[in-house]
Design a protein around this motif. Structure first.
Motif, PDB file in Angstrom:
ATOM      1  N   TYR B 370     -27.266 -14.799 -20.949  1.00 16.19           N
ATOM      2  CA  TYR B 370     -26.645 -13.527 -21.326  1.00 16.19           C
ATOM      3  C   TYR B 370     -26.070 -13.624 -22.732  1.00 16.19           C
ATOM      4  CZ  TYR B 370     -26.972 -10.722 -17.147  1.00 16.19           C
ATOM      5  OH  TYR B 370     -27.443  -9.935 -16.154  1.00 16.19           O
ATOM      6  N   ARG B 478     -34.447 -11.707 -21.833  1.00 17.70           N
ATOM      7  CA  ARG B 478     -33.239 -10.905 -21.942  1.00 17.70           C
ATOM      8  C   ARG B 478     -33.658  -9.527 -22.434  1.00 17.70           C
ATOM      9  NH1 ARG B 478     -29.521 -14.083 -25.028  1.00 17.70           N
ATOM     10  NH2 ARG B 478     -30.439 -13.333 -26.938  1.00 17.70           N
ATOM     11  N   VAL B 493     -27.231  -5.073 -21.234  1.00 18.11           N
ATOM     12  CA  VAL B 493     -28.091  -6.247 -21.281  1.00 18.11           C
ATOM     13  C   VAL B 493     -28.343  -6.783 -19.873  1.00 18.11           C
ATOM     14  CG1 VAL B 493     -26.135  -7.825 -21.640  1.00 18.11           C
ATOM     15  CG2 VAL B 493     -28.356  -8.427 -22.575  1.00 18.11           C
ATOM     16  N   VAL B 495     -30.587 -10.233 -17.769  1.00 22.34           N
ATOM     17  CA  VAL B 495     -31.362 -11.466 -17.953  1.00 22.34           C
ATOM     18  C   VAL B 495     -32.028 -11.839 -16.639  1.00 22.34           C
ATOM     19  CG1 VAL B 495     -31.216 -13.959 -18.402  1.00 22.34           C
ATOM     20  CG2 VAL B 495     -29.857 -12.360 -19.774  1.00 22.34           C
ATOM     21  N   ALA B 502     -34.831  -7.967 -15.248  1.00 16.08           N
ATOM     22  CA  ALA B 502     -33.913  -7.959 -16.399  1.00 16.08           C
ATOM     23  C   ALA B 502     -33.719  -6.528 -16.900  1.00 16.08           C
ATOM     24  CB  ALA B 502     -34.458  -8.851 -17.513  1.00 16.08           C
TER      25      ALA B 502
END
Lengths: 520, 520
Positions: B370, B478, B493, B495, B502
C-alpha cells in the motif's frame, strides 16, 4: 586532483517519497555501490532509525572490495554533554570507520529550528567532532544549509566551518540542503572561501532547482574533492544530486580520477538494478543510463548518426554501459523500419508494397495506443507476418475467465481455454493469483507438452499503463511483458479497453516469439 | 534586461520517445502556452511533417492573447537556389509572423552530415535568412551545435553566426544540440563571444548531461535574452531544457522580467495539463511543479517546516501554483499522523491506543504494497474506521465476473454483484469494456437509486502499478483511482495479486468516501 565519491542512496535517497528499503535491499545496494567503485557508502542514521542499526551490524560481516561504510548523525543536542547524547552514542556503536555529522551553518536555522544560541551551536559542532576524532573516526562534516547560510550571514557560516576544521574534521562538505542554489552562486561562494581552509571541501546538492548535477560539477571545477549524491538522484522532494550523471561528467568531461573505466561501464546496469530494488521504473530519459539516452527518432538524426555517431552523441554510450537505439515510431518513417528489418535478417525494400503496408499498419496501431518502443518482439512478429515469414504456433478458439469474490474472502480466478495446435483441439483449466496468471497457467498446461522449449521461458516483468486515464475504469490499457530464457530477453505489448485482453495479446506474442526463436 | 521565452514543446518536445501529439492536442497546448505567457510558440516543421501544415492553418484562426506562432525549418539545401527549395517554400506558406531556421556551425557536421563545403554552408545561411527577411519575417537563427562547433573550430562557428547576423537575423540562438555542455563551458564561451555581436543572443539546451536548466540560467546570467525550452523538459533522448524550472528561476532567483506573477502561478497547472495531453505522468519529483516538490517526509524536516516554511523550502510553493504537503509514510512516524488527523477534523492523541494501532496497521499495509501517498482518501477512511467514526454504506456479499473471448472477436465482460445496503439485499449485472468497468457499472445500478449523490461523481483517473514486476503475470498490483465531483478530487488505492480485486478495493473506497463527504 582525484575526487572521492560519497553515496547516500541508503540514507538521504531513502527519504524519497515512494521508496522504502528493506534491510535485504540495503545490503544488496551496498554491494552494488561497492562494485561501482564509490569511496563511501552512507548506510543510515543509527540514532534515529532502528532498522539502520541492524544494517550496520550485518554489513560488518560483509567484505567490501573498496568502499568504506559511513554512519550519519546530527551534532550533539543543545545544552547537553556530548557523552550523554544517545544519538552520538548510537553513532559510535555502529562501529564504522567513517562517520558523517551535520551541523547548522545558517544563523536563522540555529535560532528558529534548533532554538539555541549561535555560540552554543559552534560548541556543539566542536564537541561532537572532538568526541568522534578521540574515538579514531574519519569525520565528514556536513555543513547543513551552507550556501543559504552564507548568503544570509557570511561571517557565521564561515565560523561554523572553522569550528569543524579546528576540531579536526577530515572533510568540510558544503550542503545546498534546500536545493535552491544556482551554478554561478556556488562558483562565486566556493571561489571566495576556498583559500581560508586547509581541509578538503566537499559538495552535497539537492535538485529543487533542477541544477544539482551542474552545481556538483561546478564545485569540483572550483576545487571540491568530495562529492555526495545518490544513484538515480533519489532523495526527498526533487531528489539529490544524481551520481549516475556526476560520475560520467567527472570522468569523461572533466578528466577527474574517480572510478576505473571498467567500473564506469557498469554504471547503466547499477542504475537499473538499484531502480529495480527500489521498485521504481528507471526513467527512460535519464541522462547517460536511461533507455532513451542514446535513442534516435527524428529522421535527420537517424541518418546522420548512422553515418557518424559523434554527430548527435555527446559521449559514446558503451563507455557508461549503455547502447545506441534506433526507435520505431510514426515520426521515424521508412528508414528506421529498414534498419530494423535488416537487424532481423529480413529483406525489405524501401518502396515495396510490404514496406508501405507495414508503415500504414504501424501508424494505425500507434493511433490505437500501441508503442513498439516497449515491445520490439511484437513489432518483429508483425514484420514477419507481413512478409509471410511467420505462421502462428497455436490459435485461440475460446477463453473464459471467472473471477469470484464472496464477502471478505480473497478472490479466486479460474481460466478455461480452448486452443488449436497443429490441427488438433485442446482444452485446459488454470488457476492463478489474477486473471492473466490463470490464463498463462492454463495455456502452459497444453503448450508445454507440445513445445517443451517453453519450460525454459519465464515472464520476468509485467507492466500496465493506462492510456486515456481520464476515462476512469473504462480507460484503454497497454500491457507490456518482458520475457526471458537462459539466453535472451524480449518485450511484447498488447492494447485494449480490457486489461485481460491486452495482457492476452502480449502473452501470446511472448510465447510465439520464444517458439519462433527455435525456428530461425 | 527582460528575457523572451521561446517554447518548442510542439516541435522539439514532440521528438520525445513516447509522445505523439494529435492536431487537437497541439491546438490545446498552444492555448495553454499562451495563457502561461511564453512569447513564442514553435508549432512544428511544415516542410517535413504534413500534420504540422494543418496546425499552422488552424492556429491562424485562433486569437492568441500574447504569444507569436513560429514555424521551423532548416536553411536551404546545398547547391540549390533558395527560391526552389520546397522546405523553405513550405515555411513561408505557414504564414507565421516568426520563423526559426537552423544552420550548421560545426565544421565536422557541414562536411560529414551535410556533405558540402564550409563556404557553401555560410552561403546557405545567408541566402535563407535574406529570403525570409525579404518576406517580412522575424527570423530566429538556431545555431545548431554551436558550442561543440566552437570547441572544435572557433573561427568557423563565429563565421556562421556572423553570416546570420549579416543577413539580418533577429536573434542568434546558441544551441547545445547534443546536450553535452557544462555550465562553466557555456559561461566561458558566451563571455568570450558576446561583445562581437549586436544581435540579441539566445540559448537552446538539451539535457544529456542533466545540466540543461543550469546552462540556460547561466546563459541568461551572461547576457542571453532569449531562452528556448519545452514544458516538462520534453524532448528527444534526455529531453530539452525544462521551461517549468527555467521560468521560476528567471523570475524568482534572477529577478528577470519574463512572465507576470499571475502567469507564474499557473505554472503547476499548465505543467500537469500538458502532461495529461501528452498522456505521460508528470514526475512527482519534478522541481517546482511536481507533487513532491514541496513534500516533507523526514521527521526533522516536518517539525521545522511546520515552525517556519523557509527552513526547508527554497521558494514559496504558492508562487508557482504548487502546494506544501506532509506525506504519510512509515518513515514519518506519529507526528505526521497527528497532523493529518487534525486536518480531517478528528481527535487523536499521541500515545493513545488508537494512534498505536493505526501506526501498526499502516506499517503492515505498507509492507504489503500500500502507498497512501497515492490514496489519501483511503487513508482517511482507515483512520475514521479505527476511531469508530465510519460505518460502511454497503457490504459485498458476492461478485462474479465472466470474461470471454471467441477466436478473433473482441472480448466481452459481464459482472454480477450481490450487495447489502441498509439491511436489504440487492443484485445487478453490468457490462463493460473491461472487468473493472463492468463491476463499476453493476454497482452503480444498485447504489445510484439509493444514494443519488453518486451520480455527480466520476472516476477521473485510473492507474495500475505492478509492484513486484519480476514475478511476471503473478505480480502484485496497486491500483490507484482518482475521483471527482463538482467540488472535490480524491484518491483511493487498493493492493492485491489480482488486478480485479485491487481495483475493487480502490473502487469501494472511492464510493464510500463520496458518500461520507455528504455526512461530515
Amino acid at each position: 586532483m582525484p575526487v572521492k565519491l560519497f553515496d547516500t542512496t541508503l540514507r538521504d535517497g531513502a527519504q524519497m517519497e515512494g521508496i522504502s528499503f528493506s534491510l535485504e535491499d540495503k545490503i544488496k545496494i551496498a554491494k552494488l555501490l561497492d562494485e561501482l567503485g564509490v569511496h563511501y557508502i552512507e548506510g543510515g542514521w543509527p540514532g534515529s532509525n532502528p532498522k539502520d542499526i541492524e544494517f550496520f551490524k550485518q554489513i560488518r560481516e560483509i567484505k567490501l572490495k573498496h568502499a568504506k561504510i559511513c554512519a550519519f548523525s546530527s551534532t550533539r543536542r543543545p545544552e547537553m554533554q556530548v557523552e550523554e547524547d544517545k544519538i552520538l552514542r548510537a553513532l559510535v556503536e555502529a562501529e564504522t570507520e567513517v562517520v558523517s555529522i551535520f551541523g547548522k551553518c545558517w544563523d536563522f536555522h540555529v535560532t528558529e529550528a534548533l532554538k539555541t544560541t549561535l555560540s552554543e551551536n559552534l560548541k556543539m559542532i566542536e564537541d561532537s567532532i572532538h568526541f568522534l576524532k578521540a574515538r579514531g573516526k574519519e569525520v565528514i562534516f556536513d555543513a547543513e544549509h551552507f550556501f543559504d547560510g552564507y548568503k544570509a550571514n557570511r561571517k557565521y557560516a564561515l565560523e561554523a566551518l572553522k569550528a569543524a576544521e579546528g576540531a579536526g574534521a577530515d572533510v568540510l562538505c558544503l550542503c545546498d540542503t534546500n536545493g535552491g542554489s544556482l551554478a554561478f552562486e556556488v562558483q562565486d561562494i566556493i571561489n571566495e572561501i576556498k583559500d581560508q581552509f586547509k581541509t578538503p571541501l566537499g559538495i552535497h546538492a539537492h535538485n529543487d532547482s533542477e541544477t544539482a548535477v551542474s552545481v556538483s560539477g561546478m564545485a569540483v571545477k572550483c576545487g571540491c574533492t568530495h562529492v555526495q549524491g545518490t544513484i538515480n538522484g533519489y532523495g526527498e522532494r526533487c531528489g539529490n544530486a544524481n551520481l549516475c550523471s556526476i560520475i560520467p561528467i567527472l570522468k569523461l568531461k572533466l578528466g577527474v580520477d574517480c572510478v576505473t573505466d571498467k567500473q564506469l561501464k557498469s554504471l547503466t546496469e547499477v542504475s537499473r538494478h538499484i531502480a529495480e530494488i527500489a521498485n521504481l521504473p528507471q526513467s527512460a530519459h535519464q541522462p547517460f543510463v536511461g533507455r532513451s539516452a542514446f535513442a534516435h527518432k527524428g529522421g535527420i538524426h537517424v541518418s546522420a548518426v548512422t553515418k557518424n555517431p559523434g554527430t548527435y552523441e555527446h559521449v559514446q554510450p558503451e563507455l557508461v554501459g549503455n547502447e545506441r537505439r534506433v526507435t520505431i515510431s510514426e515520426l521515424s518513417g521508412v528508414s528506421n523500419l529498414l534498419v530494423k528489418a535488416e537487424a532481423y535478417g529480413l529483406k525489405l525494400k524501401k518502396d515495396s508494397p510490404a514496406a508501405k503496408t507495414l508503415i500504414k499498419n504501424l501508424k494505425e496501431m500507434e493511433s490505437r495506443g500501441y508503442s513498439f518502443e516497449e515491445g520490439e518482439a511484437s513489432f518483429e512478429l508483425l514484420v514477419r507476418k507481413e512478409l509471410g515469414k511467420f505462421t502462428p504456433f497455436f490459435d485461440l478458439e475460446e477463453y473464459k475467465i471467472e473471477t469470484e469474490k464472496v464477502g471478505d474472502q480473497p478472490s479466486s480466478v479460474i481460466a478455461h481455454i480452448h486452443i488449436k495446435v497443429k490441427g488438433k483441439h485442446y482444452e485446459a483449466k488454470g488457476k492463478g493469483d489474477g486473471p492473466i496468471n490463470a490464463l498463462d497457467n492454463a495455456l502452459r498446461k497444453v503448450l508445454e507438452n507440445i513445445y517443451p522449449q517453453l519450460t525454459t521461458m519465464k515472464l520476468t516483468d509485467y507492466k500496465v499503463r493506462v492510456l486515456n486515464s481520464e476515462a476512469g475504469t473504462a480507460a484503454k490499457v497497454r500491457v507490456a511483458i518482458e520475457s526471458a530464457d537462459e539466453k535472451r530477453v524480449w518485450n511484447t505489448v498488447g492494447v485494449s479497453g480490457n486489461v485481460i485482453e491486452a495482457s492476452w495479446l502480449a502473452l501470446v506474442d511472448a510465447l510465439e516469439y520464444k517458439l519462433m526463436l527455435g525456428m530461425k
